[in-house]
Scaffold this active site. Structure first.
Site, PDB file in Angstrom:
ATOM      1  N   ASN A  10      18.938 -22.681  39.554  1.00 36.44           N
ATOM      2  CA  ASN A  10      19.632 -22.667  40.825  1.00 36.44           C
ATOM      3  C   ASN A  10      18.561 -23.199  41.921  1.00 36.44           C
ATOM      4  O   ASN A  10      17.680 -22.610  42.398  1.00 36.44           O
ATOM      5  CB  ASN A  10      20.270 -21.461  41.426  1.00 36.44           C
ATOM      6  CG  ASN A  10      20.988 -21.689  42.680  1.00 36.44           C
ATOM      7  OD1 ASN A  10      20.601 -22.820  43.490  1.00 36.44           O
ATOM      8  ND2 ASN A  10      21.563 -20.426  43.198  1.00 36.44           N
ATOM      9  N   ARG A  12      18.269 -23.846  45.005  1.00 31.11           N
ATOM     10  CA  ARG A  12      18.390 -23.047  46.391  1.00 31.11           C
ATOM     11  C   ARG A  12      17.631 -21.505  46.318  1.00 31.11           C
ATOM     12  O   ARG A  12      17.517 -20.946  47.126  1.00 31.11           O
ATOM     13  CB  ARG A  12      19.684 -22.902  46.716  1.00 31.11           C
ATOM     14  CG  ARG A  12      20.500 -24.164  47.045  1.00 31.11           C
ATOM     15  CD  ARG A  12      21.755 -24.158  47.606  1.00 31.11           C
ATOM     16  NE  ARG A  12      21.961 -23.247  48.577  1.00 31.11           N
ATOM     17  CZ  ARG A  12      23.144 -22.974  49.386  1.00 31.11           C
ATOM     18  NH1 ARG A  12      24.218 -23.358  48.841  1.00 31.11           N
ATOM     19  NH2 ARG A  12      22.918 -22.172  50.249  1.00 31.11           N
ATOM     20  N   CYS A  13      17.574 -21.157  44.939  1.00 27.91           N
ATOM     21  CA  CYS A  13      16.794 -19.833  44.793  1.00 27.91           C
ATOM     22  C   CYS A  13      15.467 -20.061  44.594  1.00 27.91           C
ATOM     23  O   CYS A  13      15.030 -20.849  43.699  1.00 27.91           O
ATOM     24  CB  CYS A  13      17.587 -19.239  43.449  1.00 27.91           C
ATOM     25  SG  CYS A  13      16.625 -17.857  42.921  1.00 27.91           S
ATOM     26  N   SER A  14      14.742 -19.347  45.295  1.00 25.89           N
ATOM     27  CA  SER A  14      13.088 -19.376  45.614  1.00 25.89           C
ATOM     28  C   SER A  14      12.620 -19.153  44.164  1.00 25.89           C
ATOM     29  O   SER A  14      11.969 -19.597  43.642  1.00 25.89           O
ATOM     30  CB  SER A  14      12.374 -18.558  46.545  1.00 25.89           C
ATOM     31  OG  SER A  14      12.714 -17.190  46.349  1.00 25.89           O
TER      32      SER A  14
END
Length: 117
Positions: A10, A12-14
């Site tokens: 994902n 958007r996930c750090s």
């Protein structure tokens, strides 16, 4: 070319980005699967669980709204039910998951991926 590694990612996930970065730093050929755009099938999730040697409950994201709305902490749900919820709500799937052959790890922390390298 078949990639050695697969990451369920994902962007958007750090943690997911950091895990991918570690794979790239090691020049590892990695197939990136954007599982939120193309949800996994039940069979794919079952296969991932086998490689992780975990149960469906172990890879549920308990902080997601869907987890609370669907009351997934309730013990009445079977493993099958939980997998079906992940198919329908891919956000519930813990991330990132990295696979190499018949082994897999969750990149939390991202350094976990080094155990596959």
């Amino acid at each position: 070319i078949m990639s050695d590694f697969i990451i369920y990612h994902n962007p958007r996930c750090s943690k997911s980005r950091q895990t991918l970065e570690i794979l790239h730093q090691h020049d590892l050929e990695t197939e990136i699967i954007l599982y939120l755009d193309k949800p996994l099938t039940k069979e794919e999730i079952e296969s991932i669980l086998n490689k992780l040697e975990l149960s469906p409950r172990d890879i549920l994201r308990k902080g997601e709204d869907e987890y609370k709305e669907l009351d997934l902490k309730n013990d009445k749900f079977t493993n099958d039910d939980l997998i079906n919820f992940m198919v329908e709500n891919p956000k519930l799937l813990e991330r990132p998951i990295v696979i190499k052959g018949d082994k897999a790890v969750i990149g939390r922390p991202p350094e976990n991926v080094l155990s596959l390298v």
